[in-house]
Design a protein around this motif. Structure first.
Motif, PDB file in Angstrom:
ATOM      1  N   LEU A   1      52.351  37.888  30.928  1.00  9.19           N
ATOM      2  CA  LEU A   1      52.206  39.027  31.819  1.00  9.19           C
ATOM      3  C   LEU A   1      52.470  38.626  33.363  1.00  9.19           C
ATOM      4  O   LEU A   1      52.742  39.505  34.126  1.00  9.19           O
ATOM      5  CB  LEU A   1      50.915  39.268  31.682  1.00  9.19           C
ATOM      6  N   GLY A   2      52.306  37.247  33.667  1.00 10.49           N
ATOM      7  CA  GLY A   2      52.543  36.964  35.099  1.00 10.49           C
ATOM      8  C   GLY A   2      53.763  37.564  35.688  1.00 10.49           C
ATOM      9  O   GLY A   2      53.655  37.956  36.874  1.00 10.49           O
ATOM     10  N   ARG A   3      55.013  37.318  35.424  1.00 10.01           N
ATOM     11  CA  ARG A   3      56.218  37.402  36.091  1.00 10.01           C
ATOM     12  C   ARG A   3      56.240  39.027  36.113  1.00 10.01           C
ATOM     13  O   ARG A   3      56.563  39.582  37.181  1.00 10.01           O
ATOM     14  CB  ARG A   3      57.524  37.070  35.072  1.00 10.01           C
ATOM     15  N   ILE A   4      55.772  39.960  35.310  1.00 10.16           N
ATOM     16  CA  ILE A   4      55.807  41.314  35.290  1.00 10.16           C
ATOM     17  C   ILE A   4      54.799  41.586  36.160  1.00 10.16           C
ATOM     18  O   ILE A   4      55.174  42.482  36.956  1.00 10.16           O
ATOM     19  CB  ILE A   4      55.499  41.851  33.741  1.00 10.16           C
ATOM     20  N   PHE A   5      53.727  41.065  36.114  1.00 10.30           N
ATOM     21  CA  PHE A   5      52.714  41.457  37.432  1.00 10.30           C
ATOM     22  C   PHE A   5      53.290  41.295  38.837  1.00 10.30           C
ATOM     23  O   PHE A   5      53.390  41.986  39.349  1.00 10.30           O
ATOM     24  CB  PHE A   5      51.384  40.460  37.151  1.00 10.30           C
ATOM     25  N   PHE A   6      53.821  39.951  39.062  1.00  6.69           N
ATOM     26  CA  PHE A   6      54.116  39.745  40.293  1.00  6.69           C
ATOM     27  C   PHE A   6      55.425  40.666  40.600  1.00  6.69           C
ATOM     28  O   PHE A   6      55.612  40.608  41.773  1.00  6.69           O
ATOM     29  CB  PHE A   6      54.340  38.049  40.278  1.00  6.69           C
TER      30      PHE A   6
ATOM     31  N   TYR B   1      53.935  43.730  41.534  1.00  3.27           N
ATOM     32  CA  TYR B   1      52.675  43.900  42.594  1.00  3.27           C
ATOM     33  C   TYR B   1      52.753  42.723  43.648  1.00  3.27           C
ATOM     34  O   TYR B   1      51.744  42.471  44.292  1.00  3.27           O
ATOM     35  CB  TYR B   1      51.452  43.790  42.156  1.00  3.27           C
ATOM     36  N   GLY B   2      53.601  41.681  43.464  1.00  2.00           N
ATOM     37  CA  GLY B   2      53.715  40.693  44.446  1.00  2.00           C
ATOM     38  C   GLY B   2      53.862  40.804  45.613  1.00  2.00           C
ATOM     39  O   GLY B   2      53.251  40.051  46.410  1.00  2.00           O
ATOM     40  N   HIS B   3      54.491  41.866  46.004  1.00  2.00           N
ATOM     41  CA  HIS B   3      54.479  42.073  47.637  1.00  2.00           C
ATOM     42  C   HIS B   3      53.262  42.392  48.125  1.00  2.00           C
ATOM     43  O   HIS B   3      52.969  42.262  49.445  1.00  2.00           O
ATOM     44  CB  HIS B   3      55.627  43.189  47.883  1.00  2.00           C
ATOM     45  N   TYR B   4      52.208  42.803  47.313  1.00  2.00           N
ATOM     46  CA  TYR B   4      50.748  43.319  47.739  1.00  2.00           C
ATOM     47  C   TYR B   4      50.215  41.818  48.209  1.00  2.00           C
ATOM     48  O   TYR B   4      49.093  42.047  48.936  1.00  2.00           O
ATOM     49  CB  TYR B   4      50.020  44.197  46.978  1.00  2.00           C
ATOM     50  N   VAL B   5      50.456  40.886  47.319  1.00  2.00           N
ATOM     51  CA  VAL B   5      49.813  39.759  47.665  1.00  2.00           C
ATOM     52  C   VAL B   5      50.549  38.488  48.331  1.00  2.00           C
ATOM     53  O   VAL B   5      50.493  37.465  48.040  1.00  2.00           O
ATOM     54  CB  VAL B   5      49.102  39.055  46.216  1.00  2.00           C
ATOM     55  N   PHE B   6      51.597  38.914  49.107  1.00  2.84           N
ATOM     56  CA  PHE B   6      52.387  38.210  49.819  1.00  2.84           C
ATOM     57  C   PHE B   6      53.159  37.320  48.838  1.00  2.84           C
ATOM     58  O   PHE B   6      53.443  35.881  49.113  1.00  2.84           O
ATOM     59  CB  PHE B   6      51.561  37.369  50.906  1.00  2.84           C
ATOM     60  N   LEU B   7      53.772  37.587  47.955  1.00  2.00           N
ATOM     61  CA  LEU B   7      54.615  36.688  46.769  1.00  2.00           C
ATOM     62  C   LEU B   7      55.617  37.559  46.313  1.00  2.00           C
ATOM     63  O   LEU B   7      55.846  38.092  45.320  1.00  2.00           O
ATOM     64  CB  LEU B   7      53.600  36.719  45.563  1.00  2.00           C
TER      65      LEU B   7
ATOM     66  N   LYS C   1      59.920  34.152  46.920  1.00  3.04           N
ATOM     67  CA  LYS C   1      58.880  33.520  46.685  1.00  3.04           C
ATOM     68  C   LYS C   1      58.561  32.702  45.412  1.00  3.04           C
ATOM     69  O   LYS C   1      58.441  31.733  44.769  1.00  3.04           O
ATOM     70  CB  LYS C   1      57.601  33.637  47.441  1.00  3.04           C
ATOM     71  N   LEU C   2      58.548  33.934  44.373  1.00  6.44           N
ATOM     72  CA  LEU C   2      58.342  33.732  42.942  1.00  6.44           C
ATOM     73  C   LEU C   2      59.268  32.772  42.339  1.00  6.44           C
ATOM     74  O   LEU C   2      59.169  31.851  41.712  1.00  6.44           O
ATOM     75  CB  LEU C   2      58.304  34.826  42.269  1.00  6.44           C
ATOM     76  N   ASP C   3      60.560  33.170  42.558  1.00  4.54           N
ATOM     77  CA  ASP C   3      61.935  32.205  42.031  1.00  4.54           C
ATOM     78  C   ASP C   3      61.725  30.843  42.651  1.00  4.54           C
ATOM     79  O   ASP C   3      61.956  29.902  42.080  1.00  4.54           O
ATOM     80  CB  ASP C   3      62.966  32.680  42.629  1.00  4.54           C
ATOM     81  N   LYS C   4      61.349  30.587  43.990  1.00  5.73           N
ATOM     82  CA  LYS C   4      61.045  29.166  44.315  1.00  5.73           C
ATOM     83  C   LYS C   4      59.865  28.438  43.662  1.00  5.73           C
ATOM     84  O   LYS C   4      60.142  27.491  43.578  1.00  5.73           O
ATOM     85  CB  LYS C   4      60.757  29.091  45.928  1.00  5.73           C
TER      86      LYS C   4
END
Length: 179
Positions: A79-84, A87-93, A97-100
Protein backbone atom coordinates in the motif's frame (compact mmCIF):
# COMPACT_ATOMS: atom_id res chain seq x y z
CA UNK A 1 8.28 8.05 42.18
CA UNK A 2 10.65 6.74 39.46
CA UNK A 3 11.43 3.65 41.52
CA UNK A 4 7.70 2.92 41.79
CA UNK A 5 7.37 3.24 38.01
CA UNK A 6 10.27 0.83 37.50
CA UNK A 7 8.64 -1.70 39.82
CA UNK A 8 5.36 -1.25 37.96
CA UNK A 9 7.03 -1.99 34.59
CA UNK A 10 8.90 -5.03 35.95
CA UNK A 11 5.68 -6.40 37.45
CA UNK A 12 3.80 -5.72 34.22
CA UNK A 13 6.36 -7.65 32.15
CA UNK A 14 6.25 -10.48 34.69
CA UNK A 15 2.44 -10.58 34.74
CA UNK A 16 2.12 -10.53 30.93
CA UNK A 17 4.80 -13.17 30.62
CA UNK A 18 6.16 -14.54 27.38
CA UNK A 19 3.10 -13.67 25.31
CA UNK A 20 3.39 -10.08 26.54
CA UNK A 21 7.02 -9.97 25.40
CA UNK A 22 6.02 -11.27 21.98
CA UNK A 23 3.13 -8.79 21.71
CA UNK A 24 5.16 -5.79 22.90
CA UNK A 25 8.10 -6.52 20.58
CA UNK A 26 5.64 -7.05 17.70
CA UNK A 27 4.10 -3.64 18.37
CA UNK A 28 7.53 -2.05 18.84
CA UNK A 29 8.59 -3.34 15.43
CA UNK A 30 5.56 -1.78 13.76
CA UNK A 31 4.77 1.92 13.78
CA UNK A 32 3.64 1.91 17.44
CA UNK A 33 6.00 4.07 19.51
CA UNK A 34 6.69 1.47 22.21
CA UNK A 35 10.42 1.23 22.89
CA UNK A 36 11.73 -2.30 23.30
CA UNK A 37 13.75 -1.09 26.29
CA UNK A 38 10.50 -0.92 28.28
CA UNK A 39 9.96 -4.65 27.78
CA UNK A 40 13.37 -6.23 27.36
CA UNK A 41 15.37 -4.62 30.18
CA UNK A 42 12.78 -5.67 32.80
CA UNK A 43 12.68 -9.12 31.15
CA UNK A 44 16.47 -9.40 31.56
CA UNK A 45 16.09 -8.41 35.20
CA UNK A 46 13.45 -11.12 35.64
CA UNK A 47 15.77 -13.65 33.96
CA UNK A 48 18.44 -12.76 36.53
CA UNK A 49 15.92 -13.33 39.32
CA UNK A 50 15.04 -16.75 37.87
CA UNK A 51 11.44 -15.72 37.20
CA UNK A 52 11.75 -16.04 33.41
CA UNK A 53 13.74 -18.26 31.07
CA UNK A 54 16.39 -16.49 28.99
CA UNK A 55 15.91 -18.61 25.88
CA UNK A 56 12.12 -18.24 25.92
CA UNK A 57 12.35 -14.48 26.43
CA UNK A 58 14.85 -14.19 23.59
CA UNK A 59 12.80 -16.38 21.21
CA UNK A 60 9.55 -14.53 21.99
CA UNK A 61 11.27 -11.19 21.39
CA UNK A 62 12.62 -12.40 18.04
CA UNK A 63 9.25 -13.76 16.93
CA UNK A 64 7.65 -10.44 17.86
CA UNK A 65 10.39 -8.43 16.16
CA UNK A 66 10.20 -10.46 12.96
CA UNK A 67 6.39 -10.45 12.94
CA UNK A 68 6.11 -6.68 13.40
CA UNK A 69 8.85 -6.01 10.86
CA UNK A 70 7.21 -8.27 8.28
CA UNK A 71 3.87 -6.55 8.90
CA UNK A 72 5.43 -3.14 8.17
CA UNK A 73 7.26 -4.54 5.14
CA UNK A 74 4.01 -5.96 3.78
CA UNK A 75 2.11 -2.74 4.49
CA UNK A 76 4.70 -0.62 2.69
CA UNK A 77 5.16 -2.99 -0.24
CA UNK A 78 1.45 -3.42 -0.88
CA UNK A 79 0.00 0.00 0.00
CA UNK A 80 2.93 2.36 0.56
CA UNK A 81 3.68 3.57 -2.94
CA UNK A 82 -0.01 4.11 -3.74
CA UNK A 83 -0.46 6.02 -0.47
CA UNK A 84 2.59 8.25 -0.99
CA UNK A 85 1.76 8.94 -4.64
CA UNK A 86 -1.68 10.09 -3.60
CA UNK A 87 -0.93 11.82 -0.26
CA UNK A 88 2.85 12.24 -0.11
CA UNK A 89 2.78 15.95 -0.82
CA UNK A 90 0.77 16.43 2.40
CA UNK A 91 3.60 14.91 4.48
CA UNK A 92 6.42 16.58 2.52
CA UNK A 93 7.21 13.46 0.50
CA UNK A 94 6.64 14.30 -3.17
CA UNK A 95 7.23 11.74 -5.90
CA UNK A 96 10.81 12.93 -6.46
CA UNK A 97 11.78 12.27 -2.83
CA UNK A 98 10.02 8.91 -2.89
CA UNK A 99 12.04 7.93 -5.96
CA UNK A 100 15.30 9.00 -4.23
CA UNK A 101 14.44 6.98 -1.12
CA UNK A 102 13.66 3.91 -3.19
CA UNK A 103 16.87 4.28 -5.22
CA UNK A 104 18.99 4.74 -2.08
CA UNK A 105 17.40 1.72 -0.42
CA UNK A 106 17.84 -0.41 -3.53
CA UNK A 107 21.59 0.29 -3.33
CA UNK A 108 22.07 0.28 0.45
CA UNK A 109 19.08 -1.67 1.76
CA UNK A 110 20.93 -4.53 3.43
CA UNK A 111 23.23 -2.40 5.58
CA UNK A 112 20.42 0.08 6.25
CA UNK A 113 18.14 -2.68 7.50
CA UNK A 114 20.84 -4.18 9.69
CA UNK A 115 22.05 -0.92 11.23
CA UNK A 116 18.51 0.44 11.44
CA UNK A 117 17.56 -2.45 13.74
CA UNK A 118 20.26 -1.25 16.15
CA UNK A 119 19.19 2.40 16.36
CA UNK A 120 16.38 3.41 18.74
CA UNK A 121 13.75 5.44 16.94
CA UNK A 122 14.79 4.05 13.56
CA UNK A 123 14.37 0.36 14.33
CA UNK A 124 10.59 0.40 14.22
CA UNK A 125 10.33 2.26 10.89
CA UNK A 126 13.22 0.74 8.90
CA UNK A 127 10.86 -1.87 7.45
CA UNK A 128 8.88 0.80 5.58
CA UNK A 129 11.62 1.83 3.14
CA UNK A 130 12.54 -1.85 2.73
CA UNK A 131 8.96 -2.60 1.75
CA UNK A 132 8.66 0.46 -0.47
CA UNK A 133 11.82 -0.57 -2.32
CA UNK A 134 10.60 -4.17 -2.38
CA UNK A 135 13.88 -5.37 -0.91
CA UNK A 136 14.47 -9.07 -1.42
CA UNK A 137 12.39 -10.68 1.32
CA UNK A 138 15.01 -13.28 2.25
CA UNK A 139 17.67 -10.59 2.67
CA UNK A 140 15.24 -8.41 4.59
CA UNK A 141 14.48 -11.27 6.98
CA UNK A 142 18.15 -12.15 7.40
CA UNK A 143 19.29 -8.60 8.22
CA UNK A 144 16.25 -7.95 10.42
CA UNK A 145 16.89 -11.21 12.28
CA UNK A 146 20.60 -10.50 12.84
CA UNK A 147 20.12 -6.85 13.83
CA UNK A 148 17.10 -7.66 16.00
CA UNK A 149 18.97 -10.51 17.69
CA UNK A 150 21.86 -8.26 18.61
CA UNK A 151 19.55 -5.54 19.94
CA UNK A 152 17.49 -7.94 22.04
CA UNK A 153 20.64 -9.58 23.45
CA UNK A 154 22.03 -6.18 24.44
CA UNK A 155 18.81 -5.19 26.20
CA UNK A 156 18.43 -8.57 27.91
CA UNK A 157 22.07 -8.44 29.00
CA UNK A 158 21.62 -4.94 30.36
CA UNK A 159 18.59 -6.03 32.40
CA UNK A 160 20.51 -9.05 33.67
CA UNK A 161 23.46 -6.82 34.62
CA UNK A 162 21.12 -4.51 36.53
CA UNK A 163 19.81 -7.50 38.44
CA UNK A 164 23.33 -8.60 39.31
CA UNK A 165 24.24 -5.09 40.48
CA UNK A 166 20.90 -4.19 42.06
CA UNK A 167 22.42 -2.77 45.24
CA UNK A 168 24.70 -0.49 43.23
CA UNK A 169 21.81 0.58 41.06
CA UNK A 170 19.69 1.44 44.11
CA UNK A 171 22.59 3.36 45.64
CA UNK A 172 23.37 5.41 42.52
CA UNK A 173 19.81 5.69 41.14
CA UNK A 174 19.03 8.98 42.95
CA UNK A 175 22.25 10.52 41.61
CA UNK A 176 21.58 9.35 38.06
CA UNK A 177 18.00 10.63 38.30
CA UNK A 178 19.21 14.02 39.54
CA UNK A 179 21.72 14.33 36.71
Amino acid sequence: MIEEFVHFIVNLVHDWGYFGILAMTFLESTFAPIPSEVTMIPAGYLVYQGKMNFLLVFLCSLVGTMGGSLFNYWLASSLGRIFFLRYGHYVFLPVEKLDKIEKYFAEHGEISTFTGRLIPGVRHVISFPAGLARMDLKKFCLYTFVGGSIWMMVLLGFGYFIGAKEEHVKHYFPIVTAV
